[in-house]
Design an enzyme around this catalytic site. Structure first.
Site, short mmCIF file in Angstrom:
data_model
loop_
_atom_site.label_atom_id
_atom_site.label_comp_id
_atom_site.label_asym_id
_atom_site.label_seq_id
_atom_site.Cartn_x
_atom_site.Cartn_y
_atom_site.Cartn_z
N MET A 160 12.94 24.63 1.09
CA MET A 160 12.13 23.88 0.12
C MET A 160 13.01 23.03 -0.80
SD MET A 160 9.31 25.29 -2.58
CE MET A 160 8.29 26.05 -1.32
N ARG A 194 -8.81 0.43 16.10
CA ARG A 194 -8.89 1.31 14.92
C ARG A 194 -10.00 0.74 14.05
NH1 ARG A 194 -3.52 1.80 11.36
NH2 ARG A 194 -4.29 -0.26 10.85
N TYR A 214 17.09 30.15 6.89
CA TYR A 214 15.88 30.84 7.38
C TYR A 214 15.88 30.94 8.90
CZ TYR A 214 13.54 30.69 2.82
OH TYR A 214 13.21 30.87 1.53
N LYS A 270 0.84 -1.20 0.00
CA LYS A 270 0.00 0.00 0.00
C LYS A 270 0.88 1.25 0.00
CE LYS A 270 -0.09 -0.03 4.96
NZ LYS A 270 -0.22 -1.10 5.96
C1 LIG Z 1 0.54 -1.86 6.54
C2 LIG Z 1 -0.02 -3.09 7.12
C3 LIG Z 1 0.80 -4.20 7.36
C4 LIG Z 1 2.30 -4.17 7.22
O1 LIG Z 1 2.84 -3.58 8.40
P1 LIG Z 1 4.43 -3.43 8.61
O2 LIG Z 1 4.55 -2.84 9.97
O3 LIG Z 1 4.91 -2.48 7.58
O4 LIG Z 1 5.01 -4.77 8.48
C5 LIG Z 1 0.17 -5.37 7.77
N1 LIG Z 1 -1.16 -5.42 7.98
C6 LIG Z 1 -1.96 -4.35 7.80
C7 LIG Z 1 -3.41 -4.46 8.08
C8 LIG Z 1 -1.41 -3.15 7.38
O5 LIG Z 1 -2.21 -2.10 7.23
#
Ligand SMILES: *Cc1c(COP(=O)(O)O)cnc(C)c1O
Length: 373
Positions: free
Chosen positions: A306, A133, A258, A37
């Site tokens: 930047m 969550r 800056y 992702k």
């Molecule tokens: C992103 C994610 C993972 C991977 O987690 P890492 O800490 O990067 O290994 C696994 N399961 C879910 C549901 C995630 O959202």
């Protein structure tokens, strides 16, 4: 991504495949679905999926859009979609593309009961075992499982998954509690099990996974708040570099950048390198954040601009045009992340969205054969 800028990201696909092998061994026979992702944590989702397609049993993404892009690129593996579907139209899309959406609330089961998905759908039930969550309560599992099985919309039994909140920390108690809650909630129900992220997998928890979902470790990041990625045999995948534009001598008392926040304590050389928050390098990186100039350790001074950063070059051989490494092959991203007060995930995601990427070491089987050969 901006090819006109000097900052460059190199993605070592051989290191990615090596890290996959490390995780596959640790998985003890479980299937490995890499989490790709957020554009593979900034490493490029499609390139990483292609590089792992002959190794990975499946992939994990957050959204249906990401999964659709993978299918369009010819990825045929199983794909878990963490955010699932929000409407019948989305459920139908998931079914048509043979995706595996995660059901995390009861209303998603209502959608399946009230409308046809076209093709049968493989789904996952996400159980909230303590992260608080996303996910259904452990007490809801039995009822929702029965409703799903009775809906007639599924391909096979639903899988069960959960996500660890604290597996990165030295105290295993919370993770063990989550594993135990999960075990009890799913006891006697038929379906695949998937619990472990990178920390869960490399932390040696006996979670009973059929499928593990590592992310950061695949990219060579340390999933724990202690130790280092190299302790697990992981190799860095992303290297972020840029060029030194200028080396200037300033007298004692000169204020740099800056706000004039950094005052030269003595006459000293200051390096100017071509990277800044416009490239995703965090503006909050403090004085002392490590940087390599020509392979030598230098420190950030003054504020991140930047397009530019300023470096303390005392005791360092450096010339305009030299390579500056912000993190990667020679400077672990976890060390930099710690100096900045963040985690490597955030660094690679932010830079990956801005900086032009170059891919090294594609697998031989992935190179295009000459036409007519
Ligand atoms: C992103 C994610 C993972 C991977 O987690 P890492 O800490 O990067 O290994 C696994 N399961 C879910 C549901 C995630 O959202």
């Amino acid at each position: 991504m901006n090819a006109l800028r000097l900052a460059r990201v190199r993605i070592d696909l051989a290191a990615l495949r090596h890290n996959f092998g490390v995780l596959k061994s640790a998985a003890n026979g479980a299937k490995v679905f890499p989490a790709i992702k957020a554009d593979a944590y900034g490493h490029g989702m499609l390139a990483c999926a292609q590089a792992l397609r002959d190794l990975a049993d499946g992939f994990v993404v957050a959204t249906l859009g990401e999964a659709e892009a993978l299918r369009k690129a010819g990825i045929t593996q199983r794909i878990m979609v963490m955010q699932g579907f929000a409407s019948l139209t989305e459920a139908r899309l998931a079914a048509r593309m043979m995706l595996e959406p995660v059901i995390h609330q009861a209303w998603q089961v209502d959608i399946l009961e009230h409308g046809h998905t076209g093709l049968p759908l493989r789904v996952w039930l996400k159980i909230d075992t303590g992260m608080h969550r996303m996910g259904i309560e452990p007490e809801q599992v039995g009822v929702l499982y029965k409703r799903l099985m009775a809906s007639g919309r599924l391909r096979g039994a639903p899988g069960f998954m959960t996500h660890f909140a604290c597996a990165d920390e030295p105290d295993p108690a919370l993770t063990q509690r989550q594993i135990e809650l999960f075990r009890r909630a799913t006891e006697g129900l038929n379906g695949e099990r998937s619990l472990s992220n990178s920390a869960g997998l490399l932390g040696g928890f006996d979670a009973g996974d059929d499928i593990v979902r590592p992310g950061i470790a695949l990219y060579g990041g340390n999933p724990f708040v202690y130790g280092q990625a190299a302790d697990h045999g992981l190799r860095p995948v992303m290297t972020l570099t840029t060029r030194l534009l200028a080396v200037r001598e300033h007298p004692a008392g000169a204020a740099i950048g800056y706000g004039g926040t950094w005052i030269c304590p003595e006459a000293m050389p200051v390096g100017i390198a071509a990277i800044g928050y416009g490239d995703g390098y965090p503006r909050r990186a403090p004085v002392g954040t490590p940087v390599l100039v020509n392979g030598q350790h230098a420190a950030l001074i003054g504020r991140v601009s930047m397009d530019l950063i300023t470096l303390d070059l005392r005791g360092i051989q450096a010339h305009p045009g030299d390579t500056v490494e912000l993190w990667g092959a020679a400077l672990p991203m976890d060390v930099v992340a710690q100096a900045i007060g963040t985690i490597s995930y955030e660094l690679t995601c932010a830079v990956g969205a801005h900086v032009a990427r170059e891919y090294l070491n594609p697998a031989p089987s992935l190179l295009t054969a000459p036409a007519g050969g």
